[in-house]
Design a protein around this motif. Structure first.
Motif, short mmCIF file in Angstrom:
data_model
loop_
_atom_site.label_atom_id
_atom_site.label_comp_id
_atom_site.label_asym_id
_atom_site.label_seq_id
_atom_site.Cartn_x
_atom_site.Cartn_y
_atom_site.Cartn_z
N LEU A 188 1.19 -13.41 -18.95
CA LEU A 188 0.31 -14.42 -18.38
C LEU A 188 0.38 -14.46 -16.86
N SER A 189 1.43 -13.85 -16.30
CA SER A 189 1.61 -13.88 -14.84
C SER A 189 1.19 -12.57 -14.18
N VAL A 190 0.61 -11.65 -14.94
CA VAL A 190 0.26 -10.34 -14.39
C VAL A 190 -0.65 -10.42 -13.16
N PRO A 191 -1.68 -11.29 -13.12
CA PRO A 191 -2.49 -11.37 -11.89
C PRO A 191 -1.66 -11.75 -10.67
N GLY A 192 -0.74 -12.70 -10.82
CA GLY A 192 0.12 -13.07 -9.70
C GLY A 192 1.08 -11.97 -9.32
N ILE A 193 1.59 -11.26 -10.31
CA ILE A 193 2.49 -10.14 -10.03
C ILE A 193 1.76 -9.05 -9.26
N SER A 194 0.54 -8.73 -9.69
CA SER A 194 -0.25 -7.71 -9.02
C SER A 194 -0.55 -8.09 -7.57
N THR A 195 -0.95 -9.34 -7.36
CA THR A 195 -1.24 -9.80 -6.00
C THR A 195 0.01 -9.81 -5.14
N GLY A 196 1.12 -10.27 -5.70
CA GLY A 196 2.37 -10.31 -4.95
C GLY A 196 2.86 -8.93 -4.57
N ILE A 197 2.76 -7.99 -5.49
CA ILE A 197 3.18 -6.61 -5.19
C ILE A 197 2.37 -6.05 -4.03
N THR A 198 1.06 -6.28 -4.07
CA THR A 198 0.21 -5.80 -2.99
C THR A 198 0.56 -6.45 -1.65
N MET A 199 0.78 -7.77 -1.66
CA MET A 199 1.03 -8.50 -0.43
C MET A 199 2.40 -8.18 0.17
N VAL A 200 3.32 -7.70 -0.65
CA VAL A 200 4.65 -7.34 -0.15
C VAL A 200 4.73 -5.86 0.18
N PHE A 201 4.19 -5.01 -0.69
CA PHE A 201 4.33 -3.57 -0.50
C PHE A 201 3.57 -3.07 0.72
N VAL A 202 2.36 -3.57 0.91
CA VAL A 202 1.53 -3.07 2.02
C VAL A 202 2.17 -3.33 3.38
N PRO A 203 2.58 -4.55 3.71
CA PRO A 203 3.24 -4.74 5.02
C PRO A 203 4.60 -4.08 5.11
N SER A 204 5.29 -3.94 3.97
CA SER A 204 6.61 -3.31 4.00
C SER A 204 6.52 -1.83 4.33
N VAL A 205 5.55 -1.13 3.74
CA VAL A 205 5.46 0.31 3.95
C VAL A 205 4.94 0.65 5.34
N SER A 206 4.30 -0.30 6.00
CA SER A 206 3.73 -0.02 7.33
C SER A 206 4.45 -0.74 8.46
#
Length: 271
Positions: A188-206
């Protein structure tokens, strides 16, 4: 229809001026030399930086996983509080974000350096000094500390909509804590997990400030290389644009995979 076009025109102008145009400029410089001639050397020459790209992806992935593991119980805890307490706790989560990004990272430098507060405390019990600054672990710690709220908030936003009766029904049917988390909360939390992964991974990798301040010269990331091409002694904006373009493609691929995974899990959770 005409009214909708008029309302959308400012947004379209904004996208063209500040999104499409900069991207086209990056693509142009990535495929040209300083003289303006077409070339693929900028892209083919990135092979020697494979280790840096791999290190950036690895550290960003590790930081994202740690943020997810920490944020999941925090997001659930916040979502189960009363409304008045939720506002207070959310403010505490966001409170560090009110400080300047550089100041937050610099504070960790003071804590982790060899004569910093942590090593001084360890020295009192005969355990220090422990080398913590200028390591990959320090870079990951900086990423987790700075980007953890970006994982907590999407998870909280999704979990607060989960009816408590669904969790109670699973427990009444004999599900233990692990089964409730794995079979109820996570799907039930997959949409939040997906958004959170994107919001953390993108600034972290750059990122480049965290790796420069906490990682030292031995832990360069892609963001550091790009900055050196534009602002450092190299000043090779063609190569820097090629690095930016490749990083952009990698990020888009990762986001596409995350969204695909979220979509499939979301359908399975509904079914």
């Amino acid at each position: 229809m005409l009214k909708n076009k008029r309302l959308a025109s400012p947004y379209l102008v904004w996208m063209a001026a500040f999104i499409a145009a900069p991207l086209l400029i990056v693509v142009y410089f990535a495929f040209t030399t300083r003289a303006g001639r077409f070339t693929l050397d900028n892209l083919t020459g990135l092979g020697e930086y494979t280790a840096v790209f791999a290190r950036s992806l690895l550290l960003a992935a590790v930081a994202t996983v740690i943020c997810l593991l920490l944020a999941f119980p925090v997001g659930y805890y916040l979502s189960r509080l009363r409304a008045s307490k939720q506002h207070i706790m959310l403010m505490l989560v966001m409170l560090p974000m009110w400080m300047n990004f550089l100041l937050r990272t610099y504070a960790w430098m003071s804590l982790l350096e060899n004569n910093g507060i942590i090593n001084r405390l360890l020295g009192l019990v005969g355990l220090g000094p422990v080398p913590m600054i200028n390591t990959s672990g320090a870079v990951v710690l900086g990423m987790v500390y700075n980007y953890l709220p970006y994982m907590i908030l999407p998870l909280y936003t999704v979990m607060v909509k989960i009816d408590q009766s669904v969790i109670e029904a699973a427990e009444d049917l004999g599900a233990n804590l692990f089964q409730v988390v794995a079979n109820v909360l996570v799907p039930l939390s997959v949409p939040g997990i997906s958004t959170g992964i994107t919001m953390v991974f993108v600034p972290s990798v750059s990122t480049f400030i965290i790796s420069r301040m906490l990682g030292g010269g031995s832990n360069l990331l892609v963001g550091d290389l790009i900055e050196l091409q534009f602002l450092g002694n190299s000043y090779n904006y063609n190569l820097g644009s090629a690095m930016s373009l490749v990083l952009m493609v990698i990020v888009l691929l990762c986001m596409s995979l995350t969204n695909t995974f979220a979509g499939e899990d979301g359908l399975e959770g509904v079914m």
